[in-house]
Design a protein around this motif. Structure first.
Motif, PDB file in Angstrom:
ATOM      1  N   GLU A  43       0.848  -1.183   0.000  1.00 51.02           N
ATOM      2  CA  GLU A  43       0.000   0.000   0.000  1.00 51.02           C
ATOM      3  C   GLU A  43       0.885   1.235   0.000  1.00 51.02           C
ATOM      4  O   GLU A  43       1.732   1.414   0.877  1.00 51.02           O
ATOM      5  CB  GLU A  43      -0.911  -0.001   1.233  1.00 51.02           C
ATOM      6  CG  GLU A  43      -1.847  -1.193   1.304  1.00 51.02           C
ATOM      7  CD  GLU A  43      -2.730  -1.157   2.541  1.00 51.02           C
ATOM      8  OE1 GLU A  43      -2.859  -0.057   3.126  1.00 51.02           O
ATOM      9  OE2 GLU A  43      -3.282  -2.208   2.919  1.00 51.02           O
ATOM     10  N   LYS A  44       0.693   2.094  -0.979  1.00 45.72           N
ATOM     11  CA  LYS A  44       1.571   3.239  -1.183  1.00 45.72           C
ATOM     12  C   LYS A  44       1.589   4.178   0.012  1.00 45.72           C
ATOM     13  O   LYS A  44       2.624   4.785   0.326  1.00 45.72           O
ATOM     14  CB  LYS A  44       1.135   3.994  -2.442  1.00 45.72           C
ATOM     15  CG  LYS A  44       2.082   5.138  -2.816  1.00 45.72           C
ATOM     16  CD  LYS A  44       1.623   5.851  -4.076  1.00 45.72           C
ATOM     17  CE  LYS A  44       2.557   7.005  -4.420  1.00 45.72           C
ATOM     18  NZ  LYS A  44       2.133   7.733  -5.618  1.00 45.72           N
ATOM     19  N   GLN A  45       0.463   4.311   0.722  1.00 48.41           N
ATOM     20  CA  GLN A  45       0.380   5.263   1.827  1.00 48.41           C
ATOM     21  C   GLN A  45       1.099   4.779   3.093  1.00 48.41           C
ATOM     22  O   GLN A  45       1.335   5.568   4.004  1.00 48.41           O
ATOM     23  CB  GLN A  45      -1.095   5.535   2.148  1.00 48.41           C
ATOM     24  CG  GLN A  45      -1.895   6.094   0.989  1.00 48.41           C
ATOM     25  CD  GLN A  45      -1.317   7.389   0.452  1.00 48.41           C
ATOM     26  OE1 GLN A  45      -0.836   8.217   1.225  1.00 48.41           O
ATOM     27  NE2 GLN A  45      -1.350   7.561  -0.853  1.00 48.41           N
ATOM     28  N   SER A  81       9.173   6.212   2.813  1.00 49.93           N
ATOM     29  CA  SER A  81       7.958   6.101   2.011  1.00 49.93           C
ATOM     30  C   SER A  81       8.304   6.052   0.530  1.00 49.93           C
ATOM     31  O   SER A  81       9.441   6.335   0.129  1.00 49.93           O
ATOM     32  CB  SER A  81       7.024   7.286   2.301  1.00 49.93           C
ATOM     33  OG  SER A  81       7.705   8.512   2.043  1.00 49.93           O
ATOM     34  N   LEU A  82       7.325   5.695  -0.286  1.00 54.88           N
ATOM     35  CA  LEU A  82       7.512   5.592  -1.741  1.00 54.88           C
ATOM     36  C   LEU A  82       7.114   6.901  -2.415  1.00 54.88           C
ATOM     37  O   LEU A  82       6.223   7.621  -1.947  1.00 54.88           O
ATOM     38  CB  LEU A  82       6.660   4.450  -2.306  1.00 54.88           C
ATOM     39  CG  LEU A  82       6.889   3.041  -1.755  1.00 54.88           C
ATOM     40  CD1 LEU A  82       5.968   2.059  -2.486  1.00 54.88           C
ATOM     41  CD2 LEU A  82       8.342   2.623  -1.896  1.00 54.88           C
ATOM     42  N   SER A 101       6.583   6.636  -5.892  1.00 50.61           N
ATOM     43  CA  SER A 101       5.671   6.146  -6.937  1.00 50.61           C
ATOM     44  C   SER A 101       5.502   4.646  -6.811  1.00 50.61           C
ATOM     45  O   SER A 101       6.404   3.939  -6.336  1.00 50.61           O
ATOM     46  CB  SER A 101       6.200   6.488  -8.324  1.00 50.61           C
ATOM     47  OG  SER A 101       7.398   5.774  -8.591  1.00 50.61           O
ATOM     48  N   LEU A 102       4.320   4.172  -7.189  1.00 52.73           N
ATOM     49  CA  LEU A 102       4.005   2.746  -7.214  1.00 52.73           C
ATOM     50  C   LEU A 102       3.131   2.503  -8.443  1.00 52.73           C
ATOM     51  O   LEU A 102       2.032   3.060  -8.545  1.00 52.73           O
ATOM     52  CB  LEU A 102       3.269   2.342  -5.929  1.00 52.73           C
ATOM     53  CG  LEU A 102       2.862   0.871  -5.808  1.00 52.73           C
ATOM     54  CD1 LEU A 102       4.080  -0.028  -5.787  1.00 52.73           C
ATOM     55  CD2 LEU A 102       2.000   0.654  -4.568  1.00 52.73           C
ATOM     56  N   ASP A 142      -0.350   4.340 -12.442  1.00 56.27           N
ATOM     57  CA  ASP A 142      -0.168   4.570 -11.000  1.00 56.27           C
ATOM     58  C   ASP A 142      -1.275   3.863 -10.226  1.00 56.27           C
ATOM     59  O   ASP A 142      -2.430   3.837 -10.647  1.00 56.27           O
ATOM     60  CB  ASP A 142      -0.217   6.069 -10.697  1.00 56.27           C
ATOM     61  CG  ASP A 142       1.007   6.805 -11.220  1.00 56.27           C
ATOM     62  OD1 ASP A 142       2.081   6.193 -11.265  1.00 56.27           O
ATOM     63  OD2 ASP A 142       0.880   7.996 -11.592  1.00 56.27           O
ATOM     64  N   SER A 193      -2.453   2.538  -5.951  1.00 57.58           N
ATOM     65  CA  SER A 193      -2.202   2.699  -4.507  1.00 57.58           C
ATOM     66  C   SER A 193      -2.030   1.358  -3.806  1.00 57.58           C
ATOM     67  O   SER A 193      -1.497   1.303  -2.703  1.00 57.58           O
ATOM     68  CB  SER A 193      -3.342   3.479  -3.851  1.00 57.58           C
ATOM     69  OG  SER A 193      -4.573   2.800  -4.025  1.00 57.58           O
ATOM     70  N   LEU A 246       8.481   0.393  -8.415  1.00 58.45           N
ATOM     71  CA  LEU A 246       8.407   1.386  -7.338  1.00 58.45           C
ATOM     72  C   LEU A 246       9.719   2.135  -7.222  1.00 58.45           C
ATOM     73  O   LEU A 246      10.786   1.632  -7.581  1.00 58.45           O
ATOM     74  CB  LEU A 246       8.037   0.718  -6.012  1.00 58.45           C
ATOM     75  CG  LEU A 246       8.921  -0.421  -5.480  1.00 58.45           C
ATOM     76  CD1 LEU A 246      10.134   0.102  -4.744  1.00 58.45           C
ATOM     77  CD2 LEU A 246       8.111  -1.319  -4.561  1.00 58.45           C
ATOM     78  N   CYS A 262       6.403  -3.838   3.310  1.00 58.10           N
ATOM     79  CA  CYS A 262       5.418  -2.793   3.586  1.00 58.10           C
ATOM     80  C   CYS A 262       4.855  -3.026   4.987  1.00 58.10           C
ATOM     81  O   CYS A 262       4.444  -4.145   5.314  1.00 58.10           O
ATOM     82  CB  CYS A 262       4.306  -2.831   2.537  1.00 58.10           C
ATOM     83  SG  CYS A 262       2.968  -1.654   2.854  1.00 58.10           S
TER      84      CYS A 262
END
Length: 616
Positions: free
Chosen positions: A543-545, A561-562, A564-565, A571, A573, A583, A600
């Motif tokens: 999960e990108k967040q 944190s990332l 981009s994913l 793109d 999430s 990523l 993650c």
């Protein structure tokens, strides 16, 4: 086995024995038998003549807990373990019931005691916290009844009690309790005790073992017989003449009477008006009362007695001595206080001398270090050292700002306070939160305690004491917590919770998904070249967040944190298990390698918990 019948005036009250031995399942009992006037310890005693309290000694206490006394018929089984399926008989008791009536209703015989002889029981708690109390009990008794549960076996407190009895050179009578339970195994208890050199008669030793049940009343009289037999062999005696000698068993403060002690007389006869000295306190006896609170005029050896008239509160275990006059008592107390002050001064001087030597050694080392240097070089080095010390000050401040829990302990009696303070002395987690014992004492929570707790921002803990409505309102107004308890380990658990509450929360990482890097490449974004990792999700999902960490050869080399994913060119999430993705990290200097792992995770705050283990 037929038992002899004893006249009422010379009888160890049957119901007193049953009532006292009824608590054997949860407590350790130290027993003393005295021939003529024997030295012993409280709590219960049988007088050489008929006293008013003898008739209802246990009846009143029993009615406050159970209206019916449950027992079983005197049917002896051939098997040592007692069956829990045996028939029981309910026996109604009433105030003023005679021993003969009680024995007849229970279908029991009466133990025979020679004229002028009696037995006294001192009941001490079996809880791990009351180690000092059990040690004092062993010192003032002549026979120790070691109570061991048949279903639990030998516990830590059992071994401790054995050691106390040996230190006091007191013989042991073994009472194996809870034999009415189906899972009871008395033989196992006897075998376990062999490891501590407690050899029962069944195994060729000299320790009597009695299988009892405090619930059903089985073999309680047999236990009394075993104690009496051992006492007759020891021929224990005490002198009822001469100056009074005794031991403070417990002390407390009564609102109407002031300082009060529960004591056991070991020599002489105590009367009203006697002048006594105990520890650093003295008393002119104004009032004496028995275990039922009834006033008495005289107290003989082996009698438990409450004494009123103390100027200060003595400590449990202090020796009581009679002196001829009040001036003599004051002189003795003043001398003891002077001796204690001198001892304290000696200890303080010793500490001061050690500190002085440390400072001298540090001074000599400094002179040797700077002695051959030019004054400019010496000044420069001192400047450097001061600079380093200034850099250390923030750390020192941080240490001073660490959590602190100041506490005030109030208890009903001196022995309870002593037990709690001893437990607090085992605290070994000062690196987490400092535990400060600001004050401890005997009596209800007072306004002074509240003011003291307000000054130190502390918590008041009370054991078997009260805090009036006025005190509670005052404490609430000043923001002071008052926590009252009736069970000692609940109090300790409360202290542990308060310590844990003052600790900072810890952050735990909960993994959400795992991915492995299969390829690495670089993409151009504007004028920047950004490293990108081609990954495949192995577990869970990305999960990108959330937060991520990069692991290489089991070492974490990056957390963050990332930026981009993507799945293919889109793109996204969330990337689920089994899917491929690309990523990039927020830190562009990190280089990916094939075989690295991407984790993650989410962070969760967990309340801190103290590592202090009081041992029970």
């Amino acid at each position: 086995m037929n038992l002899k019948i004893l006249k009422l005036e010379n009888l160890l009250r049957c119901h007193a024995v049953f009532r006292q031995l009824h608590s054997l399942g949860q407590r350790r009992m130290l027993a003393q038998w005295s021939h003529a006037f024997s030295s012993a310890s409280p709590v219960w005693t049988a007088q050489p003549c008929v006293w008013p309290w003898q008739t209802d000694l246990v009846i009143g206490a029993a009615l406050s807990q159970y209206r019916l006394l449950v027992t079983k018929k005197e049917e002896r089984s051939q098997k040592p373990p007692l069956s829990s399926t045996k028939s029981k008989k309910e026996v109604e008791v009433w105030i003023g019931m005679t021993v003969e009536e009680l024995a007849r209703a229970m279908e029991k015989d009466i133990v025979s005691l020679p004229s002028g002889e009696r037995i006294t029981f001192l009941d001490t708690p079996g809880h791990a916290a009351f180690s000092a109390m059990r040690a004092r009990g062993a010192q003032v008794t002549d026979i120790v009844i070691l109570v061991v549960a048949a279903d639990d076996g030998v516990m830590k407190q059992t071994v401790e009690s054995i050691q106390h009895a040996r230190d006091a050179q007191v013989p042991i009578v073994l009472a194996i309790n809870k034999c009415d339970k189906a899972e009871a195994d008395p033989e196992k208890v006897k075998k376990e005790l062999l490891a501590y050199d407690v050899v029962c008669e069944d195994y060729g030793g000299d320790v009597q073992a009695v299988h009892i049940s405090a619930v059903t009343g089985d073999n309680l009289m047999a236990l009394a017989e075993a104690t009496i037999a051992l006492a007759e062999m020891l021929e224990l005696k005490a002198d009822p003449t001469g100056p009074v000698e005794g031991t403070v068993i417990e002390s407390f403060t009564d609102k109407g009477r002031g300082p009060v002690t529960t004591a056991i007389i070991q020599r002489g006869t105590l009367r009203k008006g006697s002048i006594l000295v105990a520890g650093k306190s003295w008393a002119k006896v104004r009032l004496m009362f028995d275990e039922n609170g009834k006033p008495i005029q005289e107290a003989y050896p082996s009698m438990p007695v409450g004494i009123v008239g103390w100027r200060d509160l003595p400590s449990a275990g202090d020796e009581i001595l009679e002196v001829e006059s009040e001036p003599r008592a004051r002189a003795v107390v003043d001398w003891r206080k002077y001796e204690q002050e001198q001892e304290k001064n000696k200890e303080d001087l010793k500490i001061i001398e050690e500190k002085r030597k440390e400072h001298q050694e540090a001074h000599h080392k400094a002179r040797e270090k700077y002695g051959t240097l030019h004054w400019k070089e010496r000044s420069f080095l001192k400047y450097q050292e001061k600079k380093e010390q200034k850099l250390l000050k923030p750390k020192e401040k941080e240490e001073r700002d660490s959590p602190v829990l100041p506490i005030i302990i109030k208890g009903d009696v001196d022995g309870s306070v002593e037990a709690i303070v001893n437990i607090m002395s085992t605290y070994d987690a000062s690196h987490e939160c400092e535990l400060q014992l600001v004050h401890f004492g005997v009596g209800d929570v007072s306004e002074n305690d509240v003011n003291l707790a307000e000054t130190f921002h502390g918590v008041i803990y009370g054991f078997n004491v009260n805090a009036g409505n006025v005190i509670q309102k005052s404490a609430a107004k000043k923001g002071v917590k008052i926590k009252l308890h009736k069970i000692i380990y609940r109090l300790i658990e409360d202290v542990q919770e308060e310590l844990s509450f003052r600790l900072p929360c810890t952050v735990e990482e909960n993994p959400i998904g795992e991915a492995s890097i299969l390829a690495t490449f670089t993409v151009t974004e504007g004028k920047k070249k950004v490293p990108v990792a081609g990954c495949r999700v192995q577990k869970g999902q990305l999960e990108k967040q959330k937060k991520f960490k990069l692991i290489r050869n089991r070492d974490v080399i990056w957390k963050g944190s990332l930026t981009s994913l993507k799945h293919h060119k889109d793109d996204t999430s969330v990337i689920k298990s089994g899917m491929d993705c690309g990523l990039s990290l927020s830190e562009e200097k990190i280089e990916f390698k094939v075989g690295d792992e991407i984790i993650c995770y989410e962070e969760k705050e967990v309340p801190g918990k103290t590592s202090w283990d009081p041992g029970f």
